[in-house]
Design an enzyme around this catalytic site. Structure first.
Site, PDB file in Angstrom:
ATOM      1  CE  LYS A  59      -1.317   1.699   3.688  1.00 37.45           C
ATOM      2  NZ  LYS A  59      -1.876   2.024   5.007  1.00 37.45           N
ATOM      3  CB  THR A  60       3.598   2.385   2.185  1.00 33.02           C
ATOM      4  OG1 THR A  60       2.886   1.932   3.316  1.00 33.02           O
ATOM      5  CG2 THR A  60       4.235   3.712   2.489  1.00 33.02           C
ATOM      6  CD  GLU A 248      -3.724   3.195   7.849  1.00 32.22           C
ATOM      7  OE1 GLU A 248      -4.682   2.404   7.666  1.00 32.22           O
ATOM      8  OE2 GLU A 248      -2.592   2.834   8.195  1.00 32.22           O
ATOM      9  NE  ARG A 625       0.268  -5.214  11.025  1.00 34.67           N
ATOM     10  CZ  ARG A 625      -0.003  -4.634   9.858  1.00 34.67           C
ATOM     11  NH1 ARG A 625       0.769  -3.688   9.394  1.00 34.67           N
ATOM     12  NH2 ARG A 625      -1.056  -5.005   9.143  1.00 34.67           N
TER      13      ARG A 625
END
Length: 770
Positions: A59-60, A248, A625
């Site tokens: 995503k980033t 987000e 994570r």
DNA sequence: CTCGGCAGAATTTTT
DNA sequence: TTCTGCCGAG
């Protein structure tokens, strides 16, 4: 994809492809290596776009590449792009990565930041329209609370019955929903001090203006109000921003939503990125609804799903997917990976108590380190911050280097806040809250009597405290001692303000700390942490040097609340699950998976199924994570408020797909893990090992001898949706608080106005009808 | 006015 | 268990 050798690619050429280049169709370097969906998300610049990005799907990278692409193709100047994130960390990272993509640092992206930072920027530009000066102070929760206490006191409202904290939460909630005092419904206003909620809110707002201050909520609310009231300002912003991007998106609240709707009005090049499965902030006003209805809000929106996971092993992904599948009402994504190796299964282990759990995590981490894994690639993620302590203690004991991320922010330490309060008064003389904080710190003989007199004078003369102090010091009103002390203080501030014009602000800070006697006070302090406090202040002064001006520093302090520590040392990370969102680690430890703790009993009580689903998403965030390994654990016994409590393994453990987990029995542990699984209709095969069976038998006989509170039974009882046994207005009796009348009923949580004890939030299980 | 002792409350999660 | 706010003595 072009296989151009690396040596040919000059970063600048890659960023700004020129037609003179041999390959006219060649793609800029930054697009390389993106998969089809990622590429689509980067290139779909026109019109509204919703990117549903699962955990670990890059995503980033997509976000930053998209921005780099806009800049590289000169579709917009940096100043014409609005890019909003939730955390400062995310904003910082975005800036850095865009720079890396197009070569060099990007200047002029003034509208890249958190909602609050951008809101503050907007509000400073139009401060007068909100009744503020451009140098207004941003209050933190602490200041907010003290201000509310003062208001309650002035209104003769018993703070015992109606705590300022409760009011602060209410006001926060209203602000999150974009409501100003007139918008507050009668029902909501009723919830505090016999319907005074609304007027107290209005007084609070008035006080903020008088103090030339804004709280976090105002940073969004005020700009909304300004844009609504001033067409030309709204137009300006709508035309200014050619491209808008929100990270987000699932975490936006109503106020943020309204703010975005206003700004994006005319120009619909709005791209929002989010993951409904990672929505974990509903408790502070986030509305998952916002992401679910994006297509309705922006007709013709393009929806792009990023589902290919590049982070975790199939085992971890399988466990996480299996878990989150238990949630209803998802937009639905299926994460997949091309990885062939299934990877190690997720380990699930039970322990006798939290200490043993910590010991085990520590030694496991040590083992892995010995095997060559970096500690900095490991993280212990907990549900609630109090859990951190056990791990800290253990890590300290065995000398395992660790770093606690996100708790007790640097600027929140008392000494730093005191120092900042001095600076705030210098920068903004109307800042009464800051002035009050340090008026007698260090002790200078200005006690209650003097402060009361000062307040009186300030009120009658309608002056800020500092100015009132000046007048009072010149009068005969105070006792001689106090009078000199006050006069000295006022003179000091005048002097410091003079100095602040010439002196570099770090030097100014040092000078203030010395001349005010603050450093001397700490030097004289014999308590063991005094030395550490002095160090903190040194650190503070050092940190200040990085900022252009005192104002810039103060702005940073109020919005960020923490130092940017880009520590590179090899340390294991210790943080809450909330704090871990957006991060990734090689190895993740997830301790404390017990009913009542995770999922949190309180969330269950307050929000029922909705709350449970949010907790489950939190578990999902934790699992996803990890890149290679996950260790889940639970303790049968845990000390809460100094009281031992026993608990069952979390229901989430039972929801993990059997194929991806490896349940390990531990000698000496006798939890009824297996029993719980059976009750849930789950499997029990991994637990039929001799170790587990022995454990269960031991548990069973222990129970016969000394029954342990059955948490599972409690969960079932409180989780019953038909349990609305109470109605507003009924009289009830509580063991501790006595008789009272119900004000509101929310699920099985009651707000009761007790005759003696005042208004309290209590669980319906603890009161009975009279 | 300051300091010390005591009772009572408190615990998600954070920009 | 730990912190906080309140009260009384010096």
């Amino acid at each position: 994809m072009t296989a151009r050798p690396h040596s040919y690619v000059d970063p600048l050429d890659a960023a700004f492809p020129t037609s003179s280049r041999a390959e006219p169709a060649a793609e800029p370097a930054y697009l390389r290596g993106l998969n089809a969906e990622q590429r689509e998300a980067v290139l779909a610049l026109d019109g509204p776009v919703l990117v549903l990005a699962g955990a670990g799907t890059g995503k980033t990278r997509v976000l930053t590449t998209r921005l780099a692409h806009i800049l590289a193709t000169k579709r917009a100047w940096p100043s014409q792009i609005l890019a909003v994130t939730f955390t400062n960390k995310a904003a910082r990272e975005m800036k850095e990565r865009i720079g890396a993509l197009i070569g060099g640092t990007v200047e002029g992206m003034q509208w890249l930041g958190t909602f609050h930072a951008i809101g503050a920027r907007m509000l400073r530009r139009h401060a007068e329209l909100a009744g503020l000066k451009p140098n207004f102070t941003i209050l933190d929760t602490d200041d907010q609370l003290r201000l509310l206490k003062q208001i309650l006191e002035a209104e003769n409202i018993d703070e015992k019955r109606f705590p300022a904290r409760t009011l602060a939460l209410l006001i926060d909630g209203w602000k999150n929903r974009g409501q100003l005092p007139p918008d507050v419904t009668d029902g909501d206003a009723q919830a505090f001090a016999f319907g005074k909620g609304r007027s107290l809110y209005a007084m609070y707002q008035a006080r903020l203006k008088a103090l030339n201050a804004a709280d976090f909520g105002d940073l969004l609310l005020e700009p909304i109000a300004i844009m609504r009231a001033h067409r030309e300002i709204l137009d300006d912003y709508q035309h200014r921003f050619r491209y808008m991007l929100v990270d987000e998106y699932q975490d936006t609240n109503v106020a943020q939503y309204l703010w975005l709707r206003l700004i994006s009005g005319a120009n619909k090049n709005l791209c929002v990125v989010g993951d409904d499965d990672q929505s974990i902030y509903a408790w502070r006003g986030a509305e998952v609804e916002n992401i679910l209805r994006f297509e309705r809000d922006y007709p013709g929106a393009k929806v792009i799903r990023l589902e290919r996971n590049y982070r975790s092993t199939p085992a971890i992904l399988g466990a996480a997917s299996g878990l989150i599948a238990a949630n209803a009402g998802r937009l639905g994504k299926t994460l997949w990976t091309e990885s062939e190796e299934p990877g190690e299964k997720v380990q699930v282990k039970g322990f006798w108590d939290a200490e043993e759990e910590a010991r085990n995590v520590a030694s496991e981490a040590e083992n892995l380190k010995r095997q060559g894994r970096a500690l900095s690639g490991m993280a212990v993620l907990v549900r609630a911050s109090f859990q951190i302590r056990a791990f800290e203690d253990r890590f300290l004991a065995i000398g395992l280097p660790f770093r606690v991320v996100g708790t007790t922010p640097f600027y929140n330490r008392a000494e730093n806040r005191d120092a900042i309060a001095y600076l705030r008064v210098i920068a903004q003389g109307d800042d009464d809250l800051a002035f009050e904080r340090i008026i007698n710190k260090p002790k200078r003989g200005l006690g209650d009597v003097a402060i009361q007199a000062l307040h009186n004078h300030a009120r009658t003369a309608n002056l800020p405290l500092l100015m009132a102090a000046e007048e009072l010091a010149a009068s005969e009103e105070l006792a001689p001692k106090a009078r000199t002390a006050l006069s000295d203080l006022v003179k000091s501030f005048a002097r410091w303000r003079q100095q602040s014009m010439q002196l570099p602000h770090a030097e100014l800070a040092e000078m203030v700390l010395d001349e005010s006697g603050y450093t001397d006070m700490l030097k004289a302090d014999k308590s063991p942490d005094a030395a550490g406090r002095l160090d903190n202040l040194k650190e503070l002064v050092r940190a200040m040097e990085q900022y252009e001006s005192l104002t810039a520093f103060l702005e940073h302090v109020s919005l960020v609340m923490d130092l940017e520590n880009n520590e590179t040392e090899d340390k294991i990370n210790l943080m809450t699950l909330h704090g871990a969102k957006g991060l990734e680690f090689d190895i993740v430890f997830l301790p404390g998976w017990e009913e009542g703790l995770f999922p949190s009993q309180r969330t269950l009580d307050e929000k029922g199924t909705t709350g449970l689903e949010e907790e489950r998403r939190l578990a999902y965030v934790g699992l996803t994570r990890a890149k290679s390994r996950v260790f889940i654990s639970f303790a049968a016994n845990r000390r809460v408020h100094g009281q031992w409590q026993s608990a069952l393994p979390s229901r989430f453990i039972g929801e993990l797909p059997e194929a991806h987990i490896d349940a390990v029995a531990d000698e000496g542990f006798y939890g009824n893990y297996g029993t719980f699984r059976d009750n849930q209709g789950g499997f029990s095969s991994p637990y039929s090992s001799p170790g587990w069976r022995r454990a269960q038998e031991a548990r069973a006989s222990a129970r016969e001898r000394a029954p342990i509170i059955d948490v599972a039974a409690k969960v079932v009882a409180t989780g019953d949706p038909t349990a609305a046994k109470f109605a507003t207005g009924e009289r009830v009796f509580h063991q501790k608080f006595g008789y009272g009348r119900i004000v509101t009923v929310e699920g099985n949580k009651l707000l009761v106005n007790f005759d003696k004890a005042g208004s309290k939030r209590v669980m319906d299980g603890f009161v009975e009808k009279v």
